[in-house]
Design a protein around this motif. Sequence first.
Motif, mmCIF file in Angstrom:
data_model
loop_
_atom_site.group_PDB
_atom_site.id
_atom_site.type_symbol
_atom_site.label_atom_id
_atom_site.label_comp_id
_atom_site.label_asym_id
_atom_site.label_seq_id
_atom_site.Cartn_x
_atom_site.Cartn_y
_atom_site.Cartn_z
ATOM 1 N N MET A 1 8.043 19.547 13.058
ATOM 2 C CA MET A 1 9.391 19.988 13.355
ATOM 3 C C MET A 1 9.856 20.929 12.236
ATOM 4 O O MET A 1 9.655 20.668 11.055
ATOM 5 C CB MET A 1 10.314 18.772 13.449
ATOM 6 N N LYS A 2 10.487 22.045 12.618
ATOM 7 C CA LYS A 2 10.968 23.022 11.643
ATOM 8 C C LYS A 2 12.197 22.489 10.922
ATOM 9 O O LYS A 2 13.038 21.842 11.530
ATOM 10 C CB LYS A 2 11.351 24.314 12.364
ATOM 11 N N PRO A 3 12.314 22.769 9.618
ATOM 12 C CA PRO A 3 13.535 22.370 8.914
ATOM 13 C C PRO A 3 14.710 23.220 9.388
ATOM 14 O O PRO A 3 14.538 24.350 9.837
ATOM 15 C CB PRO A 3 13.207 22.638 7.443
ATOM 16 N N SER A 4 15.885 22.670 9.290
ATOM 17 C CA SER A 4 17.078 23.392 9.722
ATOM 18 C C SER A 4 17.315 24.590 8.804
ATOM 19 O O SER A 4 16.844 24.617 7.659
ATOM 20 C CB SER A 4 18.298 22.477 9.694
ATOM 21 N N PRO A 5 18.047 25.591 9.298
ATOM 22 C CA PRO A 5 18.340 26.754 8.449
ATOM 23 C C PRO A 5 19.065 26.380 7.161
ATOM 24 O O PRO A 5 18.819 26.973 6.114
ATOM 25 C CB PRO A 5 19.217 27.631 9.338
ATOM 26 N N LEU A 6 19.956 25.395 7.228
ATOM 27 C CA LEU A 6 20.665 24.978 6.018
ATOM 28 C C LEU A 6 19.703 24.392 4.987
ATOM 29 O O LEU A 6 19.808 24.664 3.798
ATOM 30 C CB LEU A 6 21.748 23.955 6.356
ATOM 31 N N ARG A 7 18.753 23.594 5.453
ATOM 32 C CA ARG A 7 17.785 23.011 4.524
ATOM 33 C C ARG A 7 16.877 24.089 3.928
ATOM 34 O O ARG A 7 16.506 24.017 2.758
ATOM 35 C CB ARG A 7 16.947 21.948 5.225
ATOM 36 N N ARG A 8 16.487 25.096 4.726
ATOM 37 C CA ARG A 8 15.667 26.180 4.197
ATOM 38 C C ARG A 8 16.423 26.948 3.116
ATOM 39 O O ARG A 8 15.865 27.272 2.068
ATOM 40 C CB ARG A 8 15.248 27.129 5.318
ATOM 41 N N LEU A 9 17.702 27.253 3.366
ATOM 42 C CA LEU A 9 18.490 27.965 2.372
ATOM 43 C C LEU A 9 18.637 27.148 1.096
ATOM 44 O O LEU A 9 18.551 27.675 -0.011
ATOM 45 C CB LEU A 9 19.871 28.308 2.932
ATOM 46 N N LEU A 10 18.871 25.857 1.267
ATOM 47 C CA LEU A 10 19.011 25.001 0.097
ATOM 48 C C LEU A 10 17.705 24.935 -0.685
ATOM 49 O O LEU A 10 17.712 24.975 -1.916
ATOM 50 C CB LEU A 10 19.459 23.598 0.516
ATOM 51 N N ARG A 35 27.760 18.387 -1.636
ATOM 52 C CA ARG A 35 27.445 19.555 -2.468
ATOM 53 C C ARG A 35 26.374 20.420 -1.813
ATOM 54 O O ARG A 35 26.432 21.648 -1.870
ATOM 55 C CB ARG A 35 27.000 19.112 -3.852
ATOM 56 N N ALA A 36 25.377 19.784 -1.202
ATOM 57 C CA ALA A 36 24.320 20.539 -0.520
ATOM 58 C C ALA A 36 24.896 21.315 0.663
ATOM 59 O O ALA A 36 24.517 22.469 0.895
ATOM 60 C CB ALA A 36 23.215 19.594 -0.048
ATOM 61 N N LEU A 37 25.809 20.701 1.403
ATOM 62 C CA LEU A 37 26.439 21.380 2.535
ATOM 63 C C LEU A 37 27.201 22.613 2.062
ATOM 64 O O LEU A 37 27.033 23.710 2.606
ATOM 65 C CB LEU A 37 27.380 20.425 3.265
ATOM 66 N N ILE A 38 28.034 22.452 1.041
ATOM 67 C CA ILE A 38 28.824 23.567 0.534
ATOM 68 C C ILE A 38 27.921 24.650 -0.058
ATOM 69 O O ILE A 38 28.143 25.853 0.155
ATOM 70 C CB ILE A 38 29.859 23.074 -0.504
ATOM 71 N N ALA A 39 26.875 24.250 -0.768
ATOM 72 C CA ALA A 39 25.944 25.231 -1.335
ATOM 73 C C ALA A 39 25.252 26.029 -0.237
ATOM 74 O O ALA A 39 25.099 27.243 -0.348
ATOM 75 C CB ALA A 39 24.904 24.527 -2.210
ATOM 76 N N ALA A 40 24.854 25.356 0.828
ATOM 77 C CA ALA A 40 24.196 26.041 1.936
ATOM 78 C C ALA A 40 25.152 26.996 2.642
ATOM 79 O O ALA A 40 24.769 28.110 3.014
ATOM 80 C CB ALA A 40 23.629 25.030 2.921
ATOM 81 N N ILE A 41 26.394 26.583 2.816
ATOM 82 C CA ILE A 41 27.390 27.454 3.447
ATOM 83 C C ILE A 41 27.663 28.656 2.556
ATOM 84 O O ILE A 41 27.741 29.794 3.035
ATOM 85 C CB ILE A 41 28.677 26.665 3.760
ATOM 86 N N ASP A 42 27.784 28.437 1.254
ATOM 87 C CA ASP A 42 28.020 29.536 0.319
ATOM 88 C C ASP A 42 26.856 30.520 0.294
ATOM 89 O O ASP A 42 27.039 31.701 0.012
ATOM 90 C CB ASP A 42 28.278 29.007 -1.086
ATOM 91 N N ALA A 43 25.652 30.028 0.595
ATOM 92 C CA ALA A 43 24.472 30.888 0.613
ATOM 93 C C ALA A 43 24.334 31.627 1.946
ATOM 94 O O ALA A 43 23.366 32.345 2.146
ATOM 95 C CB ALA A 43 23.220 30.060 0.350
ATOM 96 N N GLY A 44 25.294 31.434 2.835
ATOM 97 C CA GLY A 44 25.271 32.160 4.100
ATOM 98 C C GLY A 44 24.910 31.323 5.304
ATOM 99 O O GLY A 44 24.782 31.854 6.408
ATOM 100 N N GLY A 45 24.720 30.037 5.132
ATOM 101 C CA GLY A 45 24.361 29.174 6.245
ATOM 102 C C GLY A 45 25.561 28.844 7.121
ATOM 103 O O GLY A 45 26.713 28.995 6.717
#
Length: 87
Positions: A1-10, A35-45
């Motif tokens: 199963m592919k990792p989610s885009p947020l997990r890839r960005l993180l 923190r991981a959620l906010i970091a992923a969103i800040d990175a464009g997720g």
Amino acid sequence: MKPSPLRRLLAQRTASAAGAAPAAPELPPELAQARALIAAIDAGGIPLYPGKVNQIARALGLEVSREAPVEATVARIRAWLDAAQAG
């Protein structure tokens, strides 16, 4: 199963910062998730599952309506993290 885009960005962000700073102390899981959620969103997720965002907010002690917009919930999580960091 592919990792989610947020997990890839993180993972990319973590890999790029791996040599820059020493390891941080272990965080409670709900704080680490927030923190991981906010970091992923800040990175464009984009959070694809509003239920997961609501679950993270509830774990922090926030009351969240099922009809609340994801953007509002993310803003509340961000404010909670800012307040927790400030004191």
